[in-house]
Design a protein around this motif. Structure first.
Motif, PDB file in Angstrom:
ATOM      1  N   THR A  24       0.834  -1.214   0.000  1.00  0.00           N
ATOM      2  CA  THR A  24       0.000   0.000   0.000  1.00  0.00           C
ATOM      3  C   THR A  24       0.861   1.254   0.000  1.00  0.00           C
ATOM      4  O   THR A  24       0.449   2.287  -0.547  1.00  0.00           O
ATOM      5  CB  THR A  24      -0.958   0.036   1.206  1.00  0.00           C
ATOM      6  N   GLN A  25       2.053   1.177   0.588  1.00  0.00           N
ATOM      7  CA  GLN A  25       2.920   2.356   0.578  1.00  0.00           C
ATOM      8  C   GLN A  25       3.387   2.695  -0.834  1.00  0.00           C
ATOM      9  O   GLN A  25       3.528   3.868  -1.181  1.00  0.00           O
ATOM     10  CB  GLN A  25       4.111   2.135   1.517  1.00  0.00           C
ATOM     11  N   VAL A  26       3.632   1.686  -1.648  1.00  0.00           N
ATOM     12  CA  VAL A  26       3.996   1.954  -3.038  1.00  0.00           C
ATOM     13  C   VAL A  26       2.873   2.736  -3.721  1.00  0.00           C
ATOM     14  O   VAL A  26       3.111   3.748  -4.394  1.00  0.00           O
ATOM     15  CB  VAL A  26       4.272   0.638  -3.798  1.00  0.00           C
ATOM     16  N   LYS A  29       2.543   6.365  -2.271  1.00  0.00           N
ATOM     17  CA  LYS A  29       3.611   7.256  -2.697  1.00  0.00           C
ATOM     18  C   LYS A  29       3.451   7.675  -4.161  1.00  0.00           C
ATOM     19  O   LYS A  29       3.915   8.757  -4.561  1.00  0.00           O
ATOM     20  CB  LYS A  29       4.971   6.592  -2.457  1.00  0.00           C
ATOM     21  N   ILE A  30       2.794   6.845  -4.964  1.00  0.00           N
ATOM     22  CA  ILE A  30       2.481   7.250  -6.335  1.00  0.00           C
ATOM     23  C   ILE A  30       1.494   8.422  -6.313  1.00  0.00           C
ATOM     24  O   ILE A  30       1.658   9.418  -7.030  1.00  0.00           O
ATOM     25  CB  ILE A  30       1.931   6.061  -7.144  1.00  0.00           C
ATOM     26  N   LYS A  31       0.459   8.319  -5.467  1.00  0.00           N
ATOM     27  CA  LYS A  31      -0.468   9.440  -5.324  1.00  0.00           C
ATOM     28  C   LYS A  31       0.262  10.681  -4.819  1.00  0.00           C
ATOM     29  O   LYS A  31       0.035  11.797  -5.307  1.00  0.00           O
ATOM     30  CB  LYS A  31      -1.591   9.080  -4.341  1.00  0.00           C
ATOM     31  N   THR A  44      -3.711  11.671  -0.278  1.00  0.00           N
ATOM     32  CA  THR A  44      -2.800  10.558  -0.556  1.00  0.00           C
ATOM     33  C   THR A  44      -3.294   9.231   0.011  1.00  0.00           C
ATOM     34  O   THR A  44      -2.647   8.203  -0.171  1.00  0.00           O
ATOM     35  CB  THR A  44      -1.404  10.841   0.024  1.00  0.00           C
ATOM     36  N   THR A  45      -4.422   9.235   0.696  1.00  0.00           N
ATOM     37  CA  THR A  45      -4.894   8.017   1.351  1.00  0.00           C
ATOM     38  C   THR A  45      -5.502   7.041   0.345  1.00  0.00           C
ATOM     39  O   THR A  45      -5.802   7.389  -0.802  1.00  0.00           O
ATOM     40  CB  THR A  45      -5.942   8.349   2.420  1.00  0.00           C
ATOM     41  N   LEU A  46      -5.701   5.808   0.813  1.00  0.00           N
ATOM     42  CA  LEU A  46      -6.411   4.799   0.033  1.00  0.00           C
ATOM     43  C   LEU A  46      -7.834   4.671   0.558  1.00  0.00           C
ATOM     44  O   LEU A  46      -8.162   5.171   1.635  1.00  0.00           O
ATOM     45  CB  LEU A  46      -5.684   3.452   0.120  1.00  0.00           C
ATOM     46  N   HIS A  47      -8.674   3.974  -0.211  1.00  0.00           N
ATOM     47  CA  HIS A  47     -10.086   3.874   0.161  1.00  0.00           C
ATOM     48  C   HIS A  47     -10.585   2.437  -0.002  1.00  0.00           C
ATOM     49  O   HIS A  47     -10.143   1.709  -0.893  1.00  0.00           O
ATOM     50  CB  HIS A  47     -10.918   4.840  -0.686  1.00  0.00           C
ATOM     51  N   ILE A  48     -11.512   2.077   0.883  1.00  0.00           N
ATOM     52  CA  ILE A  48     -12.079   0.728   0.877  1.00  0.00           C
ATOM     53  C   ILE A  48     -13.081   0.602  -0.264  1.00  0.00           C
ATOM     54  O   ILE A  48     -13.920   1.476  -0.474  1.00  0.00           O
ATOM     55  CB  ILE A  48     -12.785   0.423   2.207  1.00  0.00           C
ATOM     56  N   ASP A 112       4.699   8.090 -16.344  1.00  0.00           N
ATOM     57  CA  ASP A 112       6.062   8.261 -15.860  1.00  0.00           C
ATOM     58  C   ASP A 112       6.031   8.955 -14.510  1.00  0.00           C
ATOM     59  O   ASP A 112       5.685  10.138 -14.414  1.00  0.00           O
ATOM     60  CB  ASP A 112       6.869   9.099 -16.872  1.00  0.00           C
ATOM     61  N   VAL A 113       6.367   8.225 -13.453  1.00  0.00           N
ATOM     62  CA  VAL A 113       6.339   8.790 -12.110  1.00  0.00           C
ATOM     63  C   VAL A 113       7.510   8.232 -11.318  1.00  0.00           C
ATOM     64  O   VAL A 113       7.874   7.058 -11.465  1.00  0.00           O
ATOM     65  CB  VAL A 113       4.988   8.480 -11.411  1.00  0.00           C
ATOM     66  N   ASN A 114       8.097   9.081 -10.487  1.00  0.00           N
ATOM     67  CA  ASN A 114       9.182   8.665  -9.606  1.00  0.00           C
ATOM     68  C   ASN A 114       8.765   8.868  -8.158  1.00  0.00           C
ATOM     69  O   ASN A 114       8.155   9.896  -7.818  1.00  0.00           O
ATOM     70  CB  ASN A 114      10.452   9.486  -9.885  1.00  0.00           C
ATOM     71  N   ILE A 115       9.075   7.906  -7.320  1.00  0.00           N
ATOM     72  CA  ILE A 115       8.710   8.007  -5.913  1.00  0.00           C
ATOM     73  C   ILE A 115       9.938   7.820  -5.034  1.00  0.00           C
ATOM     74  O   ILE A 115      10.950   7.265  -5.469  1.00  0.00           O
ATOM     75  CB  ILE A 115       7.640   6.966  -5.524  1.00  0.00           C
ATOM     76  N   MET A 116       9.829   8.285  -3.789  1.00  0.00           N
ATOM     77  CA  MET A 116      10.844   7.982  -2.795  1.00  0.00           C
ATOM     78  C   MET A 116      10.594   6.551  -2.327  1.00  0.00           C
ATOM     79  O   MET A 116       9.516   6.240  -1.809  1.00  0.00           O
ATOM     80  CB  MET A 116      10.756   8.944  -1.615  1.00  0.00           C
TER      81      MET A 116
END
Length: 309
Positions: A24-26, A29-31, A44-48, A112-116
């Protein structure tokens, strides 16, 4: 009514929960990399969803895309507003494999996206691309957790409906791997000291900029080794920790500064929804009274007491 709350075990599900947290962190972090920052990091949260967890819609150039963790079909799925859909199975995937496959699909979809890649809110984090340790996906544990989240979300919706002040959505925080909802008094709060591993102080100071009570659920931690519901208030009134709330299984954990209710108490109850509402409403009543929140903020059950035992 049949009790549909599934059994959960931190001991049995720990390996799957830890792997899923990193999955879920991956996604989170994309968001975070694409969307503009919103207060309290809510964007940036996820949803059920009916099948699992979702990023919901993410705008990108001239189209939109969405990433879903499906705990029914046991796959990750990326879909776009152009009608494209790609997916892969979640079985036997290390975090490193998961990370690589997600970004391979994004590349194929011209995103194209880069994340930490360093995980957040985790001690001794391993960058996603190097993590071969966390590689457990038990479909039963994942599916049971999903069904529990659906049950919990339904109760939080009932609890939330009578709060008239500013309130957060019900959302899933990928940092702490918890389903959460916050009520705000409307007053500013003292400067938060921060100091959570893997989380910049300014993020916490933004999240706790105003007085709040937070209610939620997590699948367990090394500190609290059982799935639990929680409630805390910031800033915490002097006598909050000494208060009594419902049901009898609820207790105050001094180490983390929160009231907790074991998930098992709710799951095993003949009235699980009512038992959880007891916890939420009585914790709110205790905290809001001690913190002198306005009586007008919660319009129902002002004299709330246990009515079903």
């Amino acid at each position: 009514m049949k009790n549909i709350w599934p059994e959960l075990s931190y001991k049995d599900g720990k390996a799957t929960y830890e792997t899923l947290q990193l999955y879920t962190q991956v996604l989170g972090k994309i968001k975070l990399a694409i969307l503009p920052w919103a207060n309290h990091s809510r964007n940036t949260t996820l949803h059920i969803t009916t099948f699992g967890l979702s990023t919901q819609t993410i705008p990108y150039q001239d189209f939109n895309f969405q990433i879903d963790l499906d705990f029914v079909a046991h796959q990750l799925r990326i879909s776009t507003s152009k009608g494209e859909t790609m997916q892969f199975a979640l079985y036997n995937l290390s975090v490193s494999d998961f990370y690589k496959q997600v970004f391979d699909l994004l590349h194929e979809l011209n995103i194209d996206v880069n994340i930490m890649t360093t995980p957040s809110e985790i001690e001794n984090p391993i960058p996603f691309e190097k993590d071969e340790i966390h590689a457990t996906y038990n479909p039963i544990h994942a599916n049971n957790l999903h069904h529990a989240l659906l049950c919990i979300q339904s109760v939080l919706m009932i609890f939330r409906k009578d709060f008239t002040g500013k309130a957060s959505p019900i959302h899933f925080f990928w940092g702490g791997f918890d389903l959460s909802m916050a009520f705000f008094s409307g007053e500013k709060a003292p400067h938060h000291p921060g100091k959570i591993p893997g989380l910049p102080d300014w993020v916490l100071q933004d999240a706790f900029s105003h007085e709040l009570m937070d209610f939620g659920f997590w699948s367990g931690t090394e500190t609290v080794q059982e799935p639990s519901f929680y409630c805390y208030i910031y800033p915490e009134p002097e006598l909050f920790h000494a208060g009594e709330i419902l049901p009898e299984q609820a207790y105050y954990n001094k180490e983390i500064g929160q009231f907790l209710l074991p998930y098992s108490a709710v799951q095993e109850s003949d009235h699980p929804n009512e038992l959880l509402l007891d916890f939420l409403k009585s914790a709110y009543k205790l905290g809001s009274n001690l913190a002198n929140w306005s009586d007008d903020l919660y319009t129902a059950d002002k004299n709330y007491k246990n009515e079903y035992n």
